[in-house]
Each structure stands twice: as C-alpha cells, then as structure tokens.
Design a protein around this motif. Structure first.
Motif, PDB file in Angstrom:
ATOM      1  N   GLY A   1      -4.840  -6.131   3.151  1.00 14.67           N
ATOM      2  CA  GLY A   1      -4.633  -7.228   4.083  1.00 14.67           C
ATOM      3  C   GLY A   1      -5.399  -8.468   3.670  1.00 14.67           C
ATOM      4  O   GLY A   1      -4.874  -9.587   3.684  1.00 14.67           O
TER       5      GLY A   1
ATOM      6  N   ASN B   1      -5.361  -0.871   9.993  1.00 15.50           N
ATOM      7  CA  ASN B   1      -6.339  -1.343   9.010  1.00 15.50           C
ATOM      8  C   ASN B   1      -6.102  -2.787   8.580  1.00 15.50           C
ATOM      9  O   ASN B   1      -6.956  -3.392   7.934  1.00 15.50           O
ATOM     10  N   TYR B   2      -4.959  -3.338   8.935  1.00 17.35           N
ATOM     11  CA  TYR B   2      -4.699  -4.760   8.662  1.00 17.35           C
ATOM     12  C   TYR B   2      -5.377  -5.679   9.673  1.00 17.35           C
ATOM     13  O   TYR B   2      -5.470  -6.886   9.451  1.00 17.35           O
ATOM     14  N   TYR B   3      -5.838  -5.116  10.794  1.00 17.87           N
ATOM     15  CA  TYR B   3      -6.261  -5.961  11.910  1.00 17.87           C
ATOM     16  C   TYR B   3      -7.361  -6.968  11.540  1.00 17.87           C
ATOM     17  O   TYR B   3      -7.298  -8.149  11.924  1.00 17.87           O
ATOM     18  N   PRO B   4      -8.403  -6.574  10.799  1.00 17.13           N
ATOM     19  CA  PRO B   4      -9.425  -7.580  10.445  1.00 17.13           C
ATOM     20  C   PRO B   4      -8.842  -8.777   9.696  1.00 17.13           C
ATOM     21  O   PRO B   4      -9.209  -9.929   9.971  1.00 17.13           O
ATOM     22  N   ALA B   5      -7.931  -8.518   8.762  1.00 14.11           N
ATOM     23  CA  ALA B   5      -7.318  -9.626   8.018  1.00 14.11           C
ATOM     24  C   ALA B   5      -6.421 -10.464   8.920  1.00 14.11           C
ATOM     25  O   ALA B   5      -6.356 -11.690   8.784  1.00 14.11           O
TER      26      ALA B   5
ATOM     27  N   CYS C   1       3.014  -1.873   4.632  1.00  7.51           N
ATOM     28  CA  CYS C   1       2.358  -0.568   4.736  1.00  7.51           C
ATOM     29  C   CYS C   1       3.277   0.464   5.366  1.00  7.51           C
ATOM     30  O   CYS C   1       4.354   0.145   5.878  1.00  7.51           O
TER      31      CYS C   1
ATOM     32  N   SER D   1       0.876  -1.173   0.000  1.00  2.00           N
ATOM     33  CA  SER D   1       0.000   0.000   0.000  1.00  2.00           C
ATOM     34  C   SER D   1       0.909   1.216   0.000  1.00  2.00           C
ATOM     35  O   SER D   1       1.904   1.243   0.735  1.00  2.00           O
TER      36      SER D   1
ATOM     37  N   ASP E   1      -5.850   0.694  -0.393  1.00  2.00           N
ATOM     38  CA  ASP E   1      -6.547   0.613   0.893  1.00  2.00           C
ATOM     39  C   ASP E   1      -5.950  -0.540   1.713  1.00  2.00           C
ATOM     40  O   ASP E   1      -6.026  -1.707   1.318  1.00  2.00           O
ATOM     41  N   GLU E   2      -5.355  -0.219   2.883  1.00  2.00           N
ATOM     42  CA  GLU E   2      -4.690  -1.249   3.679  1.00  2.00           C
ATOM     43  C   GLU E   2      -5.649  -2.339   4.161  1.00  2.00           C
ATOM     44  O   GLU E   2      -5.269  -3.510   4.252  1.00  2.00           O
ATOM     45  N   ARG E   3      -6.883  -1.968   4.487  1.00  2.00           N
ATOM     46  CA  ARG E   3      -7.836  -2.989   4.927  1.00  2.00           C
ATOM     47  C   ARG E   3      -8.065  -4.001   3.808  1.00  2.00           C
ATOM     48  O   ARG E   3      -8.003  -5.221   4.019  1.00  2.00           O
ATOM     49  N   SER E   4      -8.265  -3.492   2.615  1.00  2.00           N
ATOM     50  CA  SER E   4      -8.437  -4.368   1.461  1.00  2.00           C
ATOM     51  C   SER E   4      -7.154  -5.134   1.151  1.00  2.00           C
ATOM     52  O   SER E   4      -7.183  -6.325   0.817  1.00  2.00           O
TER      53      SER E   4
END
Length: 572
Positions: free
Chosen positions: A58, A84-88, A76, A28, A53-56
């Motif tokens: 991840g 934003n990586y946390y969910p992944a 990142c 990212s 997008d870091e969430r995406s």
C-alpha cells in the motif's frame, strides 16, 4: 497482449483503467485476486509490481502515486489482506494522493457464514476514503455493463481530483479460467478542466464538435429560476439546429422551448425512430421527470453528451456521457453564443416545435370533452395558480400530471426530485412557506403522500400563506398508470394501497381550514374563499375527490388520442 480472465467485468476494469490513464499496478499474491492478476500481468500496456506484504504494498503504491502525480493501483486478495492497506489509505486520505485500492472479494452470499478469508469488505475504509464502489464480475446485460463502466470512470476521476478510492470486486469460483471476449466499449468520459474560462485547446474541441453537429438537443432538469440563463437560452433559439426541452421544475419559459416533454415525445413513431435523435446532447440542472425522454435517448444515443455543472459530474442519466464541463450553466450557454460556435440551419428545432404545436392542438381538443377525472382536475388547477406565487408538487402521479400542462412564467415550481420520494413533501412545502412569508405557497399532493406526511401539521408553525390541494383518488394512482403493477392480482391492496379515508378529520385536529370538492364546479365555486385570507390565520386545504375507477383509463386514452401518426422528416 497475453491472456484474459473469462470474467468480463475484469476485462472492463482493465480497459477502463487504461482509458483513464492508469498505468502502474502493485500486486500482492493471492488466490481470490487471480482473475485480476491473469488479466493485467500479461498486458504490456501496464507496469506491474509484486510486493508480498500488503501493508508495504500500500505504501509502495502511495509513494509511486505521490511521485507521478497520477493514480496508482494496489491489488490484493480477499479477507484481512485488505485491512493491511488501511495505514496507506489514511496517509493518502490526508494528503490527497490518488491511490486506487482494488480488492478481490468472496461472493456476497458467503459473508458472515464461516467461509475462509471472507469478511465485510464493502465500506471497510469508509472513514478515510473519498469514494468506493462494488463491481459485477460477469454483467448479464447492457445495463450491468454500463454500470461497471460508469463506476470505474467515476471512481478513477475521484481519485485524480480528491484522493484514495476503493474498488471491491466479488468473484465466484472458478478463478483461473481464461477466455476470449467481445471488445469492450471504450467510451471515456472526461471532466473538462474549466472553472471560469476554457483553455484554447478545450475551446477548439468544443467548437469542433458543436459546429459538426447538425442536431443539438439541450435538456434542462430541475433548477431554481435563473433570469440570466433564461436570457441566454432565448438567444440560442435563433440557431435552428438547437432544440431546447424543459420541464415545469426547470423554471424556464419561452414559446420556442418544448415544455411538455412526455406529451410531445409520445408521438415519436416507429416509422422514423431516429428522427429526433441528437448528434450532441447537452444537459443542464438536476433531475428530469420524463421517463419517455430517458427511454428514448438510452435507446437512440447521441454521439456526444456534455453534462454542464459542478455537481455529480459522472451522473450518466442517458448512458452516453462523454464530457463533463464544471462551469455555471449561464456561462456555458453564453460561450455558445460566441461567433466561433456557428449557427446551423438543419431545421432540427423546427422538427421538434412542429410536432409540439400539433400535439398541443390535440391536447386542447381532448381536454375540452374529457370526463371528470384526475386529468381534468389538473387542467383546471394548473390554470388557476396565482401569478407570482410558489407551486410545490408532490411526487408520483402528481408531478407527472403537472408536466402535461404549460407552465406559467411568473410561477416558481418546486418538487423533491432528488430522491423522488413521497415522504416529506408536505413538510418541505410548508417549511418553504414559513421561510418565505411574502409569497403565497400552493402545494398539490396525492392522497397517499398526504396521509404519509400528515404530521407536517403537528407543530406550532403553520403558515397562513400556505394552501394545499389533495387529490383523493382512493390510493396510489401511479400504480395504475405505470406498466407492471396493473397486471398483478394484488395491485389494489399492495401497490395502489386502495383506501377510503378523508383529510377532513386531520384538518379538524390541527385547525386547518378544510374545503371539499367533487367536481370542477365545486373547486371553482370555492376558489375565492380558499385563496383568500383565513379568519384563524391558518393554512387552507381543499380535498378533491376524483373517480378511482376511470382515472387511469382517461389518461391512457389521452396519450392515445394526442398521438401524431404522420410524422416525416422535414425538407431542408
């Protein structure tokens, strides 16, 4: 291959990731991660992807890792981008997917000081990560380079075996400069995929290395008594290319083993510094006490180093680890006894044993006339520990003195060498005695360790099968032995913590049977009463006072006098 960042640590990361088989990286965009982008983007050995997008990003990396069954990295910039990586990361954690998070970070000194995009990044995923590490951007010496390489190897292997990991990488400005570097050492430590047996391919590799190594050194660290391993190692001594080094805490004993590493290796001279360097090093068990052998093997590294066992597979004590074999020690040694592992007559073991015998003679000669001191006290105590009993050793100087004397085969030796701290030594030994009432438990402690853990007696569970020797030499004697503290003007006050206290009143307070000695004769005269049954059915403690001013000089004189000067290679 493109440009590289001028930050050597980044080049190490790139080369080690390649060596560990990682090929796919999801970036990212950002500024703080510029050194990583510059180094990886132009290297056609890697497949790089840009997901803003870091969430995406991840989840994108997670999907790749799941499909490939191999580690994939997501990279990142600093600050909230990482969060934003946390969910992944959570998804990967609960599904054991090898996701490797690599975050650029601001320098540690700017944390919590209002600098832009600076948050507490270390440990941010601690509840949902399998492991994490913090790398050094520009290692200053070989030790820091080794640290980076070791951590990268370890962290990627954890990802492969368990799930998501986090590599945090603080960078100082400037960030965009490029440069040329000396080649990075590409040592790749592997974990052999073996539990109860070896594949044909693995066995062929082990056999090839073993058979081509003329000098093989086996070092056994701390472990419980293991009769099966004892038997296998005894049989292995028939191979003259194999030298076996053990310590008291290894609980292994045989006339062909080297038992007292420090006193033996003390004689390795500058004339033939590599004479005892092994081609192949094999390590078993836990911690090794001898600092001399660690220093020697870190300087004169083996070509191969195999670590045997399932625990701490990337523990690289000698900075030379090449292969971890996660099998039981006795199973592995039994494999070496197979006919496919050829015996070699290189006389390597004879070289070690010859030196050991010659040092033993000088050892006995020195002790015969040594003045009363810590050394002479240990000589006496180590010889009178009752057969078939348990001997507990405190840390610092106590455990080091103990290693200068041959162990008794029927005695079991233990010590808190996991962290090597002085805290809790008495409590540990006493807890063992309570749990094992059918054996006598003897504990040897220094005075500082004793006072530190004197609350071990503050309870209603004092075992009558517990005996304790306290060597009271007026402070932390270790700081008069090791180099460094003795050169400072404040050594006695701040390092040695010089003191004039006695254990007598503590024993009186807790109803412990107290004995006092100021000479070897005093110790000998009281041994029967000390080890005998106590009328109050409580433990007994003997406080042995030794001369503060000469203990260190006696020990230094000992090492000088037992040194063998005329070592030379043995003729085949």
């Amino acid at each position: 291959m493109g440009e590289n960042s001028n930050k050597y640590g980044v080049l190490q990361l790139k080369e080690q990731l390649f060596e560990k088989g990682l090929r796919n990286i999801v970036f990212s965009p950002g500024s703080r991660n510029a050194p990583l982008i510059i180094s990886f983007a132009g290297d056609d050995r890697f497949n790089t992807f840009v997901i803003p997008d870091e969430r995406s990003a991840g989840f994108y990396a997670l999907g790749m890792a799941e499909q490939l069954g191999k580690p994939v990295a997501a990279v990142c910039t600093s600050g909230s981008a990482l969060l934003n990586y946390y969910p992944a990361v959570c998804e990967a954690f609960y599904r054991n997917i090898p996701l490797v998070i690599i975050s650029a970070d601001r320098p540690d000194e700017w944390e919590d000081h209002g600098d832009g995009q600076t948050i507490r990044q270390k440990g941010v995923f601690k509840n949902h990560i399998c492991d994490e590490t913090n790398l050094i951007e520009n290692p200053r010496d070989d030790s820091e380079k080794w640290f980076n390489r070791r951590e990268i190897e370890r962290i990627v292997e954890v990802a492969v075996e368990q799930g998501p990991v986090h590599i945090n990488f603080p960078f100082k400005e400037p960030l965009y400069q490029t440069g040329d570097h000396a080649p990075v050492e590409k040592r790749n430590t592997r974990v052999l995929k073996a539990k109860d047996d070896f594949s044909e391919e693995s066995l062929a590799e082990l056999t090839r290395i073993w058979n081509s190594s003329k000098r093989k050194l086996i070092i056994c660290g701390q472990m419980p008594k293991d009769p099966v391993l004892q038997d296998r190692l005894e049989r292995l001594t028939k191979d003259k290319s194999v030298a076996i080094l053990v310590e008291n805490t290894s609980n292994l004993y045989h006339r062909d083993f080297i038992h007292c590493i420090d006193r033996t290796i003390n004689s390795i001279t500058e004339d033939y510094p590599e004479l005892f360097r092994p081609d192949l090093l094999i390590t078993l068990g836990g911690a090794v006490i001898s600092k001399k052998i660690k220093t020697y093997l870190r300087k004169f590294k083996p070509d191969h180093h195999w670590r045997i066992g399932k625990h701490f597979p990337f523990m690289d004590t000698y900075q030379s680890l090449t292969l971890t074999i996660p099998v039981k020690d006795s199973f592995f040694i039994n494999c070496l006894l197979d006919n496919s592992f050829v015996k070699n007559n290189s006389r390597y073991s004879e070289q070690w044993k010859n030196l050991d015998y010659r040092v033993q003679d000088k050892h006995q000669s020195f002790l015969a006339s040594a003045p009363y001191s810590d050394l002479s006290v240990f000589r006496f105590i180590m010889d009178i520990i009752p057969d078939n009993s348990r001997l507990h050793l405190a840390n610092s100087s106590v455990v080091r003195y103990a290693q200068l004397f041959e162990p008794v085969s029927s005695v079991i030796y233990t010590c808190n060498r996991g962290t090597s701290g002085i805290d809790g030594s008495t409590s540990t030994a006493m807890g063992a005695a309570v749990a094992d009432p059918n054996h006598l438990h003897t504990f040897i402690s220094g005075d500082i360790s004793f006072f530190y853990d004197s609350n071990a007696f503050w309870n209603h569970h004092l075992p009558e099968n517990f005996r304790m020797f306290v060597i009271n030499n007026g402070g932390g004697g270790i700081f008069k032995i090791i180099p460094g503290p003795d050169k400072t003007e404040v050594n006695d006050r701040f390092f040695v913590a010089k003191q004039s206290f006695s254990a007598n009143k503590i024993c009186e307070a807790f109803d412990i049977n107290y004995f006092k000695a100021e000479s070897v004769e005093d110790i000998e005269d009281q041994l029967h009463a000390f080890f005998g049954a106590q009328s109050n059915k409580k433990p007994a403690l003997m406080e042995i006072f030794t001369p503060t001013d000469i203990n260190d000089s006696v020990l230094k004189d000992y090492f000088n006098k037992i040194k063998i000067s005329d070592i030379a290679p043995m003729k085949s």
